[in-house]
Design a protein around this motif. Sequence first.
Motif, PDB file in Angstrom:
ATOM      1  N   ILE A 199      20.106  28.664   9.356  1.00 44.23           N
ATOM      2  CA  ILE A 199      19.059  27.938  10.079  1.00 44.23           C
ATOM      3  C   ILE A 199      19.053  26.528   9.155  1.00 44.23           C
ATOM      4  N   ASP A 200      19.200  25.545   9.719  1.00 48.85           N
ATOM      5  CA  ASP A 200      19.342  24.112   9.003  1.00 48.85           C
ATOM      6  C   ASP A 200      18.226  23.209   9.591  1.00 48.85           C
ATOM      7  N   GLY A 201      17.821  22.459   8.425  1.00 48.01           N
ATOM      8  CA  GLY A 201      16.762  21.502   8.833  1.00 48.01           C
ATOM      9  C   GLY A 201      17.314  20.488   9.568  1.00 48.01           C
ATOM     10  N   CYS A 202      18.231  19.786   9.405  1.00 52.74           N
ATOM     11  CA  CYS A 202      18.944  18.667   9.901  1.00 52.74           C
ATOM     12  C   CYS A 202      20.298  18.899  10.375  1.00 52.74           C
ATOM     13  N   ASP A 203      20.822  17.770  11.036  1.00 52.55           N
ATOM     14  CA  ASP A 203      22.218  17.852  11.480  1.00 52.55           C
ATOM     15  C   ASP A 203      23.351  18.026  10.207  1.00 52.55           C
ATOM     16  N   GLN A 204      23.018  17.970   9.071  1.00 46.14           N
ATOM     17  CA  GLN A 204      24.015  17.994   8.057  1.00 46.14           C
ATOM     18  C   GLN A 204      24.721  19.421   7.944  1.00 46.14           C
ATOM     19  N   ARG A 205      23.484  20.429   8.631  1.00 44.97           N
ATOM     20  CA  ARG A 205      23.978  21.821   8.343  1.00 44.97           C
ATOM     21  C   ARG A 205      24.400  22.367   7.214  1.00 44.97           C
ATOM     22  N   CYS A 206      23.759  22.065   6.205  1.00 46.76           N
ATOM     23  CA  CYS A 206      24.338  22.685   4.751  1.00 46.76           C
ATOM     24  C   CYS A 206      24.599  24.315   5.030  1.00 46.76           C
ATOM     25  N   ALA A 207      23.609  24.818   5.268  1.00 46.05           N
ATOM     26  CA  ALA A 207      23.618  26.331   5.436  1.00 46.05           C
ATOM     27  C   ALA A 207      24.715  26.781   6.298  1.00 46.05           C
ATOM     28  N   ALA A 208      25.037  26.385   7.234  1.00 47.30           N
ATOM     29  CA  ALA A 208      25.974  26.378   8.296  1.00 47.30           C
ATOM     30  C   ALA A 208      27.228  26.398   7.600  1.00 47.30           C
TER      31      ALA A 208
END
Length: 244
Positions: free
Chosen positions: A68-77
């Motif tokens: 679950i990421d807050g923005c399109d940088q997708r750090c967790a993914a």
Amino acid sequence: MPELPRKKVGIVACSGEELAEGTVTRLAALKVLEQLRPADTVTICLPLFLAGGEGDRAFARFYPTVAIDGCDQRCAARATKLYSGKPAASVVVTDLIIEHGLGKPEGLRSLNPAGLQTVEVTALHVAGLVDSFLDKHWDRRRGEFIQEMPQPEAGQPVEATCSCVSGIPIQKVEINGKTVTLVALPLIFEQFRQDGKMPANGTLGELLETVRVYNAIPAAEEETYAAALLLAYLEFCKNKEAAA
């Protein structure tokens, strides 16, 4: 095959604190873990995951994980994909906001009404993904899941379960001068021992293929892996006999 712990879904949330959407991810994850699907999910700590937490990484390699990421940088993914494998699903809060026509979340510690609504929408979306990964089906007439595992009693406090204590067995093995962490290896060894398949060249092929079910084994290193596994299994059996 060895009997592994009951399948659950890992939830890894963005750890960013500079955006309200980051707060949304953590609150939504907590809602899924403690209220919506407490028996079916475990939390994966992103900072620990990045720092090399073996339990978290082993879990994400074997079980489905929702990032679950807050923005399109997708750090967790991206972190999940880099260290364990592509997550089963990647949820981006800003995408859900657009999809559902929600207001912009504001507030880092205390969310505004739009932020709280986004938490609800995100949590319900993630809960639906969890159900799909576990092949669960909702009975609208009875208002409950079909063949659902026992849930905590109403009013009973529930704490989010961490993947590092989720029961995924791992073992380190020295292979070609490097330490490799193999998922489920202790259970595989125990299953082979119970079946009377003792350490020998005759069982090596089957052992290698069983380990391959849960771990990636490079084709060019099969012989090296096989030799290391045989030594590790021999040591396992010796320790069991000594403890008997």
